[in-house]
Motif scaffolding. Structure first.
Motif, PDB file in Angstrom:
ATOM      1  N   ALA A  91       0.826  -1.209   0.000  1.00  0.00           N
ATOM      2  CA  ALA A  91       0.000   0.000   0.000  1.00  0.00           C
ATOM      3  C   ALA A  91       0.860   1.259   0.000  1.00  0.00           C
ATOM      4  CB  ALA A  91      -0.918  -0.003   1.224  1.00  0.00           C
ATOM      5  N   MET A  92       0.499   2.224  -0.836  1.00  0.00           N
ATOM      6  CA  MET A  92       1.176   3.518  -0.916  1.00  0.00           C
ATOM      7  C   MET A  92       0.096   4.591  -0.776  1.00  0.00           C
ATOM      8  SD  MET A  92       2.692   6.325  -2.046  1.00  0.00           S
ATOM      9  CE  MET A  92       1.817   6.593  -3.589  1.00  0.00           C
ATOM     10  N   ARG A  93       0.135   5.326   0.322  1.00  0.00           N
ATOM     11  CA  ARG A  93      -0.961   6.235   0.662  1.00  0.00           C
ATOM     12  C   ARG A  93      -0.670   7.696   0.324  1.00  0.00           C
ATOM     13  NH1 ARG A  93      -4.824   2.513   0.897  1.00  0.00           N
ATOM     14  NH2 ARG A  93      -4.468   0.931   2.496  1.00  0.00           N
ATOM     15  N   GLN A  94       0.455   8.006  -0.279  1.00  0.00           N
ATOM     16  CA  GLN A  94       0.770   9.400  -0.578  1.00  0.00           C
ATOM     17  C   GLN A  94      -0.122   9.924  -1.703  1.00  0.00           C
ATOM     18  OE1 GLN A  94       4.967   9.783  -1.409  1.00  0.00           O
ATOM     19  NE2 GLN A  94       5.577   8.771   0.489  1.00  0.00           N
ATOM     20  N   THR A  95      -0.420  11.219  -1.635  1.00  0.00           N
ATOM     21  CA  THR A  95      -1.221  11.864  -2.671  1.00  0.00           C
ATOM     22  C   THR A  95      -0.545  13.165  -3.102  1.00  0.00           C
ATOM     23  OG1 THR A  95      -2.555  13.015  -1.009  1.00  0.00           O
ATOM     24  CG2 THR A  95      -3.377  10.893  -1.801  1.00  0.00           C
ATOM     25  N   LEU A  96      -1.047  13.726  -4.187  1.00  0.00           N
ATOM     26  CA  LEU A  96      -0.531  14.999  -4.691  1.00  0.00           C
ATOM     27  C   LEU A  96      -1.626  16.048  -4.625  1.00  0.00           C
ATOM     28  CD1 LEU A  96       1.350  13.805  -7.915  1.00  0.00           C
ATOM     29  CD2 LEU A  96       2.417  14.680  -5.838  1.00  0.00           C
ATOM     30  N   GLY A  97      -1.240  17.276  -4.262  1.00  0.00           N
ATOM     31  CA  GLY A  97      -2.168  18.386  -4.340  1.00  0.00           C
ATOM     32  C   GLY A  97      -2.419  18.770  -5.793  1.00  0.00           C
ATOM     33  N   PHE A  98      -3.458  19.566  -6.016  1.00  0.00           N
ATOM     34  CA  PHE A  98      -3.814  19.936  -7.388  1.00  0.00           C
ATOM     35  C   PHE A  98      -2.667  20.655  -8.085  1.00  0.00           C
ATOM     36  CE2 PHE A  98      -5.564  22.989 -10.440  1.00  0.00           C
ATOM     37  CZ  PHE A  98      -6.215  22.109 -11.308  1.00  0.00           C
ATOM     38  N   ILE A 113       9.514   2.525  -4.385  1.00  0.00           N
ATOM     39  CA  ILE A 113       8.202   3.061  -4.010  1.00  0.00           C
ATOM     40  C   ILE A 113       8.170   3.458  -2.539  1.00  0.00           C
ATOM     41  CG2 ILE A 113       5.756   2.480  -3.712  1.00  0.00           C
ATOM     42  CD1 ILE A 113       6.022   0.711  -6.210  1.00  0.00           C
ATOM     43  N   VAL A 114       8.773   2.641  -1.685  1.00  0.00           N
ATOM     44  CA  VAL A 114       8.725   2.928  -0.238  1.00  0.00           C
ATOM     45  C   VAL A 114       9.833   3.872   0.205  1.00  0.00           C
ATOM     46  CG1 VAL A 114       7.611   0.724   0.254  1.00  0.00           C
ATOM     47  CG2 VAL A 114      10.105   0.877   0.365  1.00  0.00           C
ATOM     48  N   GLU A 152      -4.314  -0.664  -8.413  1.00  0.00           N
ATOM     49  CA  GLU A 152      -4.654  -1.872  -7.649  1.00  0.00           C
ATOM     50  C   GLU A 152      -3.435  -2.504  -6.997  1.00  0.00           C
ATOM     51  OE1 GLU A 152      -8.409  -4.209  -8.953  1.00  0.00           O
ATOM     52  OE2 GLU A 152      -7.175  -3.998 -10.751  1.00  0.00           O
ATOM     53  N   THR A 153      -2.268  -2.414  -7.624  1.00  0.00           N
ATOM     54  CA  THR A 153      -1.079  -3.049  -7.048  1.00  0.00           C
ATOM     55  C   THR A 153      -0.428  -2.215  -5.953  1.00  0.00           C
ATOM     56  OG1 THR A 153       0.313  -2.119  -8.822  1.00  0.00           O
ATOM     57  CG2 THR A 153      -0.517  -4.361  -9.128  1.00  0.00           C
ATOM     58  N   THR A 154      -0.888  -0.958  -5.781  1.00  0.00           N
ATOM     59  CA  THR A 154      -0.316  -0.108  -4.729  1.00  0.00           C
ATOM     60  C   THR A 154      -1.391   0.477  -3.819  1.00  0.00           C
ATOM     61  OG1 THR A 154      -0.364   1.826  -6.199  1.00  0.00           O
ATOM     62  CG2 THR A 154       1.682   0.537  -6.141  1.00  0.00           C
TER      63      THR A 154
END
Length: 430
Positions: free
Chosen positions: A223-230, A306-307, A387-389
């Motif tokens: 699982a990779m939970r990071q996100t990007l702002g707009f 990734i990590v 799906e894989t992350t």
């Protein structure tokens, strides 16, 4: 009236009983999908064991790959050409070719011989350090299983049978049911027919449930939970799309050119496939021995990137070279997993250009853009990465990077890789 009852009963039995076409079709579909899930799990385990054995050997005797890898490449290509020439390469082009003549293909492109050879020789390729994945081969094996089940149940084989089998193979290989459906729509079916929907969905769900039930609810890369702002996404996604798309398009261009170039030295080597494979193996062995990072699928390195683990800046380029050398050598084996690994290397370079951005998110943008550039299937690429992350919070930036990557790749390679390769199979005698 009494005399008519037995006849009516026989008619009803013929139409709706256990020997009826509809029931035989359901048995073929469900039985084939269950078998696909089981075989995919066994294949994954065998591939992982082969990969671990090679790494153990190379760690113990550093120079052994310089001998084992080139000789292994040559030996596997000789075996492939001698006993199962239709098992060479990824396996996805063979399934595409099979849809053109479904009834005949069960004895050629997706025959039992091709599937068994693909199973054994792909594991053999990983055993000698080749930069291959098992996902493409799983597609061919799964299509062969589905075709054979329909033949055993005396059901007419249509192209949708192979499309459903291939989609189930993707779902079972990655534990990604949605990616299996997307792959069926974008890649395997040139014109997606409405009547295929139920067949594809049923095969994917059954194969996915078998894999999930036996292997557990795992996420391929974690699982990779990071996100990007707009504001971050509108800058990073296009840049990743351009860089990844150009690199992916270049891979496809070089791979296709290697089989058709009139350049005399390459043409001379192509006419001597075992010698050519020996040379490709030498390239893979030299780079792998020098770097220690480019063997096999590249899954561990991609997961590490990734990590947040550090890898050398040249990893992406080195993995690109070994995957290309493996792909053009004629070995049975896929490019899905190695392509994701190369994309992670590209993403690792990109995250240095965006130091204030979430690093894992940038890596995933590089992965989806490069993968799209190679296979030219943006929807499949986005769903596989998502799906894989478990990175559903990045869906829109991933879509943007994939679309830009798909558009950019066309400037480098106009032909879609798998479609062009499938045409070559159709032009060659089976």
């Amino acid at each position: 009236m009494a005399r008519l009852l037995p006849r009516r009963f026989r008619v009803l039995l013929r139409r709706h009983g256990p020997e009826a076409l509809i029931w035989r079709r359901r048995v073929a579909l469900l039985g084939g999908a269950v078998l696909v899930g089981l075989v995919a799990l066994v294949f994954a385990d065998l591939a992982d064991r082969a990969n671990l054995l090679f790494h153990a050997m190379s760690a113990r005797v550093w120079w052994a790959p310089l001998i084992v890898t080139p000789l292994g490449f040559a030996g596997i290509v000789w075996l492939t050409n001698r006993f199962a020439p239709l098992a060479r390469g990824s396996g996805i082009p063979q399934v595409m070719a099979a849809t053109k003549n479904p009834e005949a293909a069960v004895s050629t492109f997706v025959s039992a011989r091709a599937a068994i050879a693909k199973f054994v020789l792909t594991a053999g390729a990983l055993l000698v350090g080749a930069s291959v994945g098992r996902e493409g081969p799983t597609v061919q094996i799964a299509a062969a299983i589905m075709g054979r089940m329909h033949r055993l149940m005396r059901i007419p084989i249509r192209s949708s049978v192979y499309i459903a089998g291939g989609a189930a193979g993707v779902a079972a290989a990655f534990n990604t049911p949605l990616a299996g459906v997307a792959f069926a729509i974008e890649e395997l079916a040139a014109a997606y027919e409405q009547r295929m929907t139920l067949l594809v969905m049923a095969a994917v769900l059954v194969a996915g449930m078998v894999s999930l039930g036996l292997a557990g609810d795992y996420i391929y890369f974690g699982a990779m939970r990071q996100t990007l702002g707009f504001s971050q996404a509108i800058v990073a996604a296009p840049v990743a799309g351009v860089v990844g798309g150009l690199a992916g398009g270049l891979f496809s261009r070089l791979m296709l050119a290697s089989g058709s170039t009139p350049f005399a030295p390459i043409a001379w080597l192509r006419a001597r496939p075992v010698l050519f494979a020996l040379g490709c193996g030498a390239v893979v062995a030299a780079i792998g021995t020098a770097t220690g990072l480019t063997w096999g699928t590249g899954y561990e390195t991609a997961h590490g990137i990734i990590v947040g683990e550090d890898v050398p800046v040249w990893f992406g380029a080195a993995k690109f070279a070994t995957t290309l050398a493996t792909a053009v050598s004629g070995l049975p084996g896929g490019i899905f997993a190695p392509s994701l690994s190369i994309g992670a290397g590209i993403g690792d370079l990109l995250r240095t250009a965006f130091p204030g951005y979430p690093p894992g998110a940038i890596v995933l943008l590089g992965m989806v853009a490069y993968f799209t550039g190679v296979v030219r299937a943006p929807l499949t690429a986005v769903i596989i990465i998502s799906e894989t992350t478990a990175s559903r919070g990045l869906m829109m930036p991933l879509v943007a990077a994939a679309l830009v990557g798909d558009f950019t790749a066309q400037f480098v390679c106009k032909e879609k890789l798998y479609h062009a390769l499938s045409q070559r199979f159709l032009k060659q005698p089976a």
